[in-house]
Design a protein around this motif. Structure first.
Motif, short mmCIF file in Angstrom:
data_model
loop_
_atom_site.label_atom_id
_atom_site.label_comp_id
_atom_site.label_asym_id
_atom_site.label_seq_id
_atom_site.Cartn_x
_atom_site.Cartn_y
_atom_site.Cartn_z
N GLN A 182 0.87 -1.16 0.00
CA GLN A 182 0.00 0.00 0.00
C GLN A 182 0.90 1.21 0.00
OE1 GLN A 182 -3.68 -2.08 2.44
NE2 GLN A 182 -1.97 -1.29 3.59
N HIS A 183 1.08 1.79 -1.14
CA HIS A 183 2.08 2.84 -1.32
C HIS A 183 1.51 3.83 -2.34
CE1 HIS A 183 6.67 3.69 -1.97
NE2 HIS A 183 6.01 4.73 -1.52
N ASP A 184 1.28 5.03 -1.89
CA ASP A 184 0.70 6.07 -2.75
C ASP A 184 1.76 6.53 -3.75
OD1 ASP A 184 -0.39 8.28 -3.94
OD2 ASP A 184 -0.80 9.36 -2.07
N ARG A 196 1.02 7.64 -6.88
CA ARG A 196 0.29 8.27 -7.99
C ARG A 196 1.17 9.21 -8.79
NH1 ARG A 196 -4.57 10.75 -4.87
NH2 ARG A 196 -2.84 11.10 -3.42
N THR A 217 -2.63 -7.51 -0.57
CA THR A 217 -3.32 -6.33 -1.12
C THR A 217 -2.31 -5.47 -1.85
OG1 THR A 217 -4.86 -6.34 0.75
CG2 THR A 217 -4.73 -4.32 -0.54
N GLU A 251 -2.09 -1.77 -3.59
CA GLU A 251 -2.83 -0.50 -3.68
C GLU A 251 -1.83 0.64 -3.79
OE1 GLU A 251 -5.99 0.14 -0.75
OE2 GLU A 251 -5.53 2.27 -0.76
N LEU A 299 -4.21 5.14 -4.79
CA LEU A 299 -5.17 5.84 -3.95
C LEU A 299 -4.41 6.53 -2.82
CD1 LEU A 299 -7.98 3.12 -3.55
CD2 LEU A 299 -8.04 5.13 -5.03
N PRO A 300 -5.00 7.61 -2.27
CA PRO A 300 -4.32 8.30 -1.17
C PRO A 300 -4.44 7.51 0.13
CG PRO A 300 -6.45 9.32 -1.61
CD PRO A 300 -6.28 8.25 -2.65
N ARG A 301 -3.34 7.12 0.71
CA ARG A 301 -3.30 6.48 2.03
C ARG A 301 -1.84 6.38 2.45
NH1 ARG A 301 -4.36 1.38 4.27
NH2 ARG A 301 -6.55 1.82 3.85
N PRO A 302 -1.57 6.45 3.75
CA PRO A 302 -0.19 6.31 4.21
C PRO A 302 0.36 4.92 3.88
CG PRO A 302 -1.54 7.34 5.91
CD PRO A 302 -2.48 6.84 4.84
N TYR A 303 1.67 4.86 3.71
CA TYR A 303 2.35 3.60 3.36
C TYR A 303 2.14 2.54 4.42
CZ TYR A 303 6.21 0.43 2.20
OH TYR A 303 6.96 -0.68 1.86
#
Lengths: 412, 412
Positions: free
Chosen positions: B160-162, B164, B262, B264, B267-271
């Motif tokens: 999970q790493h933003d 973008r 997962t 991701e 999308l905006p979210r902390p790592y």
């Protein structure tokens, strides 16, 4: 609305008894009859009502006798998971609206039966999914409606609840859960977070669930627990439980959104419904209750969610705080019971209807099928038979879960 | 072991350049040749080595010319995801051990080719999965080995790493990631948490992954970001990206354990790598870094994990703290690079071998297949052709990831 409306209550174990007493606090509610297969439970319930309210409901051990009464308009069912549906069917066929405590289905046909019977009798069937009325769920729903998360593409939920002791001693406690863990393997208890997620994603109103796939871990937790708690031996110590300790389910919506559900009741871990919302503008995670909004929160840093909950408090909860929060599970039990009471007494569709009930419950039977077939994807029925495409959000009354209908509230 | 051992480095973008300089800090390492398709990157890398170490590696823009050199024993590959495998094959065929930066596979056959080529040439292929050497992962592995979690039945991991901004500007930055998000739909980057989980569950040594199933959410994050960042228009603003914003994968092991991954990045979210371990005696969750041990932690309350990390510190990290932690990603980059250097210079099997590399990388291609078939389960190959049943834990050297081999360390 009649001044007093007669309800019946079937199923008076711990949860049934507690819910009965909470339900009676709703305006205009009279419980005229109580029923359980165990006479001691029935007596205890009638005693409680008499002590608190000065009248004694009629006592039944045969629910069909209760349903034969003409003076009862609606019934609440708090029996075991496996008996919910068949009793609910009988209630509707007897001309009564019905509310059922949460639980999964044993078959998909059972869900279709609920839908067909509700449609043909004109009586409604409402799953009492209390978590839809949780303070946090409602405020988060409010934030989603206001666009704070942008487009929501993924949600997660869970029932992570260390119930090892309760499950293992189900026989002594006359609790039905044990036998499900001994014989089934699936997402046994999906609705606590799936219900609120379905409302968030507009399921049955412009969106629907199209398929799911489940996977189960081995079942080791109950045996390990039995050995630890009963060093001198326990007859279930070596029982080969079928229910995997962790059951994971992925669901797909008509518009592509994905949902992840986790069921975990037989391993040691603190309680969590693992709610998570992932959108193009923000994310929420129940674990440690944190929120993140793109360009608002400090870069790469979660923020505590409470200030946002307070800022975007749902008007139902604003009103509830003023009137005084009470009852089980942080107050949400009273709200869902009141929602049912209001719908029944006004003879209008409830905020959680039979289509919601059917989709939410069917996850259990379908997850068992998927696991049995080696995590094969299975289709999720469209219980509305196409109506979901055009159905408008429900906007009736203060307990609606589709839009935030501020006009119903005294407080804003 | 030779006093100085000649390595070659192929791929000198930001990550390659950084890893090159970190790798040179390992004892006995000499980088005799550097290569990239872009001459400016090659020159910059040679300049850095010369400035720091007083010698200039030979510069190549054609990696085959580098591989033709007899004086180079092993090569590190830091090119794009899609070129990792074909270059690694050429390295082994040229008689050199090879390390490849992390990334997923484009096909399962590509993974088989790595296995067959490693077996036939006797040269090893090691995925540089740095997260296997993370301080927390190693201490948690230590705790699992000591039985603190009981039997582990389920693990979770995530990337999970933003990213973008990095993805969207891949063309300007000559970064390969963009084109994968434009064209593929799957678990593109599985290994950061899957690697450590596989080591925890004994994959390829008494256990193996038997199947997986994946599901992808819609792709909305990059478009929303492009519109926000470039209000005056950007040519990818309306591009129909194929990679779902959230890709979820469930994997099943031979002994029934389940793994959830997962992906991701849009999308905006902390790592977070979302590491989670669920066992019969305890649980760990990376989110908020909490741990829970049955009968030890306060009932229904997580505890901070740090005191446990300190108590069960892996000896490699105890030693590392004494010698001085340095380099990228909290120091773990240097450890994985050192593990490769040690194996190559001693000409012995590396702690992450070609079977690990193949299983970890194949998740990407298989997840694409599963998603393409509507979340159908797909079998995961046994790249060891049955050897996994009897393979003993790897116990060679201080960098081993199978057991905690304390005899190799100065500090304890």
């Amino acid at each position: 609305m009649a001044e007093q409306y007669n309800f019946g209550v079937i199923g008076l174990g711990g949860r049934g008894h507690g819910n009965l007493m909470e339900f009676l606090k709703a305006d205009g509610v009279r419980v005229a009859a109580v029923c359980d297969q165990y006479a001691d439970r029935v007596k205890a319930a009638a005693d409680s009502v008499e002590k608190e309210y000065g009248y004694r409901p009629t006592e039944y051990t045969d629910y069909k006798a209760l349903l034969a009464r003409d003076d009862i308009g609606a019934v609440l069912v708090f029996t075991t998971w496996i008996t919910h549906s068949r009793i609910a069917l009988d209630c509707m066929l007897a001309g009564k609206h019905v509310a059922v405590e949460v639980g999964g289905s044993a078959s998909v046909e059972e869900c279709w039966q609920l839908v067909r019977t509700s449609e043909s009798t004109g009586k409604f069937c409402m799953l009492l999914e209390n978590c839809c009325y949780d303070r946090y769920e409602m405020a988060l729903f409010n934030m989603k409606q206001l666009g704070l998360f942008g487009e929501v593409v993924h949600c997660q939920g869970a029932y992570q609840h260390d119930l090892r002791d309760e499950i293992l001693h189900g026989r002594e406690n006359r609790h039905g859960r044990l036998f499900n863990f001994m014989n089934r393997n699936g997402e046994l208890y999906p609705t606590h977070q799936f219900g609120p997620i379905c409302k968030l994603l507009g399921i049955n109103r412009g969106n629907r669930i199209v398929s799911l796939v489940s996977m189960a871990s081995p079942a080791r937790g109950l045996n390990a627990y039995a050995r630890k708690q009963h060093p001198d031996g326990y007859d279930l110590e070596d029982y080969k439980f079928t229910e995997g300790d962790v059951v994971t389910t992925m669901l797909k919506c008509a518009h592509g959104e994905t949902i992840l559900l986790t069921h975990e009741c037989t391993l040691p871990r603190p309680y969590s419904r693992g709610y998570r919302i992932d959108g193009t503008k923000g994310a929420y995670t129940e674990d440690d209750n944190q929120i993140y909004f793109d360009g608002v929160s400090p870069h790469e840093q979660w923020e505590p969610v409470l200030p946002y909950i307070e800022k975007y408090e749902h008007p139902l909860w604003k009103e509830y705080f003023v009137k005084g929060v009470h009852g089980g599970h942080g107050g949400m039990d009273f709200l869902v019971l009141s929602a049912f009471a209001e719908a029944a007494m006004n003879n209008v569709a409830p905020p959680i209807d039979v289509y919601d009930t059917a989709v939410w419950m069917c996850v259990t039977a379908l997850s068992e099928q998927s696991i049995a077939m080696g995590s094969h994807p299975v289709p999720v029925p469209d219980f509305t038979n196409g109506l979901w495409i055009d159905r408008e959000p429900y906007r009736r009354g203060r307990y609606c879960l589709e839009e935030v209908c501020t006009e119903f509230y005294d407080v804003n």
